[in-house]
Design a protein around this motif. Sequence first.
Motif, PDB file in Angstrom:
ATOM      1  N   ALA A 252       0.687  -1.377  -0.095  1.00  0.00           N
ATOM      2  CA  ALA A 252      -0.072   0.106  -0.101  1.00  0.00           C
ATOM      3  C   ALA A 252       0.845   1.309  -0.073  1.00  0.00           C
ATOM      4  O   ALA A 252       0.588   2.150  -0.683  1.00  0.00           O
ATOM      5  CB  ALA A 252      -0.694   0.025   1.303  1.00  0.00           C
ATOM      6  N   ARG A 253       1.861   1.230   0.814  1.00  0.00           N
ATOM      7  CA  ARG A 253       2.786   2.387   0.771  1.00  0.00           C
ATOM      8  C   ARG A 253       3.414   2.735  -0.570  1.00  0.00           C
ATOM      9  O   ARG A 253       3.471   3.735  -0.926  1.00  0.00           O
ATOM     10  CB  ARG A 253       4.052   2.086   1.926  1.00  0.00           C
ATOM     11  N   GLU A 254       3.829   1.781  -1.157  1.00  0.00           N
ATOM     12  CA  GLU A 254       4.376   2.020  -2.528  1.00  0.00           C
ATOM     13  C   GLU A 254       3.579   2.325  -3.469  1.00  0.00           C
ATOM     14  O   GLU A 254       3.826   3.373  -4.403  1.00  0.00           O
ATOM     15  CB  GLU A 254       5.206   0.809  -2.939  1.00  0.00           C
ATOM     16  N   SER A 339      -4.446  -1.915   1.359  1.00  0.00           N
ATOM     17  CA  SER A 339      -3.646  -2.230   0.077  1.00  0.00           C
ATOM     18  C   SER A 339      -4.615  -2.147  -1.095  1.00  0.00           C
ATOM     19  O   SER A 339      -3.957  -1.742  -2.059  1.00  0.00           O
ATOM     20  CB  SER A 339      -2.957  -3.507   0.483  1.00  0.00           C
ATOM     21  N   LEU A 340      -5.612  -2.820  -1.113  1.00  0.00           N
ATOM     22  CA  LEU A 340      -6.445  -2.909  -2.175  1.00  0.00           C
ATOM     23  C   LEU A 340      -6.908  -1.326  -2.563  1.00  0.00           C
ATOM     24  O   LEU A 340      -7.053  -1.179  -3.755  1.00  0.00           O
ATOM     25  CB  LEU A 340      -7.683  -3.758  -1.921  1.00  0.00           C
ATOM     26  N   GLU A 341      -7.224  -0.550  -1.733  1.00  0.00           N
ATOM     27  CA  GLU A 341      -7.655   0.939  -1.895  1.00  0.00           C
ATOM     28  C   GLU A 341      -6.676   1.544  -2.454  1.00  0.00           C
ATOM     29  O   GLU A 341      -6.968   2.443  -3.455  1.00  0.00           O
ATOM     30  CB  GLU A 341      -8.008   1.474  -0.538  1.00  0.00           C
ATOM     31  N   ALA A 342      -5.600   1.301  -2.101  1.00  0.00           N
ATOM     32  CA  ALA A 342      -4.228   2.184  -2.508  1.00  0.00           C
ATOM     33  C   ALA A 342      -3.952   1.555  -4.074  1.00  0.00           C
ATOM     34  O   ALA A 342      -3.778   2.685  -5.102  1.00  0.00           O
ATOM     35  CB  ALA A 342      -3.002   2.046  -1.953  1.00  0.00           C
ATOM     36  N   ARG A 363       0.992  -3.517 -10.951  1.00  0.00           N
ATOM     37  CA  ARG A 363       1.695  -4.710 -10.066  1.00  0.00           C
ATOM     38  C   ARG A 363       1.137  -4.538  -8.633  1.00  0.00           C
ATOM     39  O   ARG A 363       1.005  -5.406  -7.967  1.00  0.00           O
ATOM     40  CB  ARG A 363       3.060  -4.712 -10.295  1.00  0.00           C
ATOM     41  N   HIS A 364       1.032  -3.103  -8.363  1.00  0.00           N
ATOM     42  CA  HIS A 364       0.732  -3.007  -6.935  1.00  0.00           C
ATOM     43  C   HIS A 364      -0.734  -3.528  -6.655  1.00  0.00           C
ATOM     44  O   HIS A 364      -0.954  -4.355  -5.438  1.00  0.00           O
ATOM     45  CB  HIS A 364       0.538  -1.465  -6.678  1.00  0.00           C
ATOM     46  N   TRP A 365      -1.445  -3.194  -7.497  1.00  0.00           N
ATOM     47  CA  TRP A 365      -2.975  -3.801  -7.140  1.00  0.00           C
ATOM     48  C   TRP A 365      -3.132  -5.394  -7.248  1.00  0.00           C
ATOM     49  O   TRP A 365      -3.528  -6.139  -6.690  1.00  0.00           O
ATOM     50  CB  TRP A 365      -4.128  -3.272  -8.275  1.00  0.00           C
ATOM     51  N   ARG A 366      -2.266  -5.757  -8.163  1.00  0.00           N
ATOM     52  CA  ARG A 366      -2.140  -7.378  -8.653  1.00  0.00           C
ATOM     53  C   ARG A 366      -1.445  -7.978  -7.441  1.00  0.00           C
ATOM     54  O   ARG A 366      -1.734  -9.159  -6.993  1.00  0.00           O
ATOM     55  CB  ARG A 366      -1.293  -7.733  -9.861  1.00  0.00           C
TER      56      ARG A 366
END
Length: 400
Positions: A252-254, A339-342, A363-366
Amino acid sequence: MTQVSPKHPAQRISNAVQALQVAHELADAFRSGAARRDRTRELPHAELQRYFQSGLGAVTVPQEYGGIGLSCADLATIFVLLSAADGSIGQVPQNHFYALEVLRINGSEAQKKRLYAEVLAGIHLGNALAEFSSSAAHQRSTAITRQPEGLRLNGDKFYATGALFADRIPTLALADEGKEQLVFVPRYQDGVTVIDDWSGFGQRTTGSGSVQFREVEIAAEDVVPFQTAFEQPTTVGPFAQIMHAAVDQGIAREAFDDLLAFVRERARPWPDSGVAQASGDPLTLDRIGRLAARLSAGDALLTIAGDAVDAAQRDSSAENVALASVEVAKARAWTTDVSLEAGNLLFELGGSRSSLREHNLDRHWRNARTHTLHDPVRWKYPAIGNYLLNGVMPPRRGTI
């Protein structure tokens, strides 16, 4: 007795400050290639070798065995840092530390001395826990049998995160009277086959493939009791889960940091803001502000959870372990959602522009969607509510 040595010796970390400094340095190094590794599914062999050479793999070894006994809150911070840099690399050591917690709780004195010494030297522990063949996640068919020539291990595992990179593969297996044991199997023992068949659309480079065991010779000294860790109050469950929560927080941070950079670079100025060349319309600013607050809450929940796990490690009463499980469940449920929200917000504010794909920001959402399915959030909130409303302690298992 089997002795496993690392390919390259590890440095020694002497305190928590140094551990966090090393984690920051590794995160900076790993971040630059993360998008490429995910896009091409380039497994991080060199990066993980560097991780374990750095000494980070031994930070939870108790002080009486030569380690620093790092606090769970600091361990969670390390997982956030590394998972922000590369979500896959951040997840891989989770099973390593999980196995060390089982060893701390259930290992004999001789096993602790020997296996902790290996970890201090730099060996990497993978895992072979889950199975396809069972009707439920907690059921196993992999078994240790006694034969005239000694103990033998047979079975098939999947989702064996880190096994491709490991020096030992801690493996759950049934032994006498159907009791589960954790076998610290040497990676290159005859009869051990690790298959690179992980095809998830997220966390693509965790090496979470399959492992086959065919008449693998097992030393009795490598077998640590496992089932008893859940027949009494222990921190195995919450300790495992706080690392998963930290992985999600790091992803989530990234995603949030990449979102800020993307909006600053691509968004049109908002002329009525009163600020020269301001980025973002009022809705964008509102969504970013809300997510920033939720990320800070995630950091706080991880700290609270880490302190609760530390307290339960010092005094593993039923009450302390239950509270640790509840506090960790709060953090795990929260960071799952964040994490999903980000990842979602990155898509929402970035739109369908090709640059999202160009920089592999999807890739962040995946990664978040894949990792958060490890043990669904729908299990967490009812356990928290039942504890607070009815005083019912959470079940003792590795998923809460």
